[in-house]
Enzyme design. Sequence first.
Site, PDB file in Angstrom:
ATOM      1  N   GLU A 202      -4.356  -9.999  68.683  1.00  0.00           N
ATOM      2  CA  GLU A 202      -4.557 -11.325  68.098  1.00  0.00           C
ATOM      3  C   GLU A 202      -6.001 -11.567  67.635  1.00  0.00           C
ATOM      4  O   GLU A 202      -6.684 -12.474  68.110  1.00  0.00           O
ATOM      5  CB  GLU A 202      -4.107 -12.402  69.084  1.00  0.00           C
ATOM      6  CG  GLU A 202      -2.629 -12.277  69.437  1.00  0.00           C
ATOM      7  CD  GLU A 202      -2.096 -13.400  70.306  1.00  0.00           C
ATOM      8  OE1 GLU A 202      -2.895 -14.091  70.968  1.00  0.00           O
ATOM      9  OE2 GLU A 202      -0.858 -13.602  70.306  1.00  0.00           O
ATOM     10  N   GLU A 322       5.370 -10.213  68.918  1.00  0.00           N
ATOM     11  CA  GLU A 322       5.542 -11.129  70.046  1.00  0.00           C
ATOM     12  C   GLU A 322       6.380 -12.313  69.598  1.00  0.00           C
ATOM     13  O   GLU A 322       6.117 -12.897  68.544  1.00  0.00           O
ATOM     14  CB  GLU A 322       4.202 -11.657  70.571  1.00  0.00           C
ATOM     15  CG  GLU A 322       3.316 -10.648  71.264  1.00  0.00           C
ATOM     16  CD  GLU A 322       2.061 -11.304  71.865  1.00  0.00           C
ATOM     17  OE1 GLU A 322       2.071 -12.549  72.051  1.00  0.00           O
ATOM     18  OE2 GLU A 322       1.088 -10.585  72.129  1.00  0.00           O
ATOM     19  N   TRP A 364       8.320 -11.289  74.088  1.00  0.00           N
ATOM     20  CA  TRP A 364       7.348 -11.470  75.168  1.00  0.00           C
ATOM     21  C   TRP A 364       8.071 -12.175  76.305  1.00  0.00           C
ATOM     22  O   TRP A 364       8.495 -13.300  76.144  1.00  0.00           O
ATOM     23  CB  TRP A 364       6.170 -12.305  74.681  1.00  0.00           C
ATOM     24  CG  TRP A 364       5.095 -12.424  75.712  1.00  0.00           C
ATOM     25  CD1 TRP A 364       5.020 -13.319  76.754  1.00  0.00           C
ATOM     26  CD2 TRP A 364       3.930 -11.600  75.819  1.00  0.00           C
ATOM     27  NE1 TRP A 364       3.904 -13.099  77.507  1.00  0.00           N
ATOM     28  CE2 TRP A 364       3.211 -12.052  76.951  1.00  0.00           C
ATOM     29  CE3 TRP A 364       3.438 -10.517  75.088  1.00  0.00           C
ATOM     30  CZ2 TRP A 364       2.007 -11.462  77.353  1.00  0.00           C
ATOM     31  CZ3 TRP A 364       2.246  -9.944  75.491  1.00  0.00           C
ATOM     32  CH2 TRP A 364       1.540 -10.416  76.607  1.00  0.00           C
TER      33      TRP A 364
END
Length: 408
Positions: A202, A322, A364
């Site tokens: 990220e 995710e 996730w």
Amino acid sequence: MKCLCFIVLLAIVIAQSYVGVEAAPSDGFVSRNGVQFILNGKPFYANGFNAYWLAYEATDPATRFKITNVFQNATSLGLTIARTWGFRNGAIYRALQTAPGSYDEQTFQGLDFGIAEAKRVGIKLIIPLVNNWDDYGGKKQYVDWARSKGEMVSSNDDFYRNPVIKEFYKNHVKTMLNRVNTFTKVAYKDEPASMAWQLMNEPRCGVDRSGKTLMAWINEMALFVKSVDPNHLLSTGHEGFYGDSSPERKNSLNPVSANTVGADFIANHNIDAIDFASMHCGSDLWFQRLDQNSRLAFIKRWLEGHIEDAQNNLKKPVILAEFGLGSDTPRYTLANRDDVFTTTYDIIYISTQKGGSAAGALFWEVISEGVSNFAGPSSIILSDKSSTVNIISEQRRKMGLLGGTKGK
């Protein structure tokens, strides 16, 4: 005592199983052809999960059976990819990199085991190399190391600009990729069980909202990683936020807070050294108070927009690395989580069925029995056979009917 003896015996048996381990039919390198992944000459579809804790638990030989259990449960459902951290930095318990260039061998052997076990069962790995966030010694730890050496750094985002910090990162890349696995005796850069590296989990750079700083770093580091390891695919680890290169998407799709993070989904992936696009869908984190219908509508717009851009602009595959729905989301129900999974999987499948750019999705997160310390609001135990697990299994069945390579 009997339980302890059994665990030790199991660890010995597992360790011995890697002596002279041979590649399974699914153990070729994953490559790219246009907007599709290819494995052994056939399209490869990603249906997988995140389990960031693998190396941590595998550091102790007595708890390595937990990784074995997770992978066995995953393969029984036909899952093909796991995403796990390739970092754990600083003065923390079971750190991988304790100081710049200094590594804990026992923790490294934990990561070795995770890779070896994935290879044994035919699961491919995606491994980010550093964290944007402070957790587990992210970019902040690199900045702190530089500061302790007298570097004038004022922001965690100096990670992207300071030459000393950039050398720290490059040294970590070299150490990781040249590491020879103590179980398989294969260097990480030569290990086909790993599908891809991600530059960062990220990546964000809030001090430069123009995106130029992050863009320059991705350019430099992507080329560097490829110079060390030309075998593996590479991506950014991006959340999927749009930047100034696509103002219409930025205005219509981004959460408002994402317009300040200096990321640019199109520009950051439009680099030759980046093989595929990464995105996340954190609708429960970005929009805590959305009603369920609005949440599902956002997921649909978000995924379809990125799939279209990967197909037509980037001309590369895109992985949703995710997604999920946390139990701490207001008005959470299991049925709501199931709807998020069904909506997500349906959109991925529609593109995949047409030979499109959507290469798959990783939810996730998975945890195993006995790792409750890693449990979070989005955690799923595959052996629980919940309604969500049934949806995951059904997606695998549908993807399998498309006739590509699905894993072991």
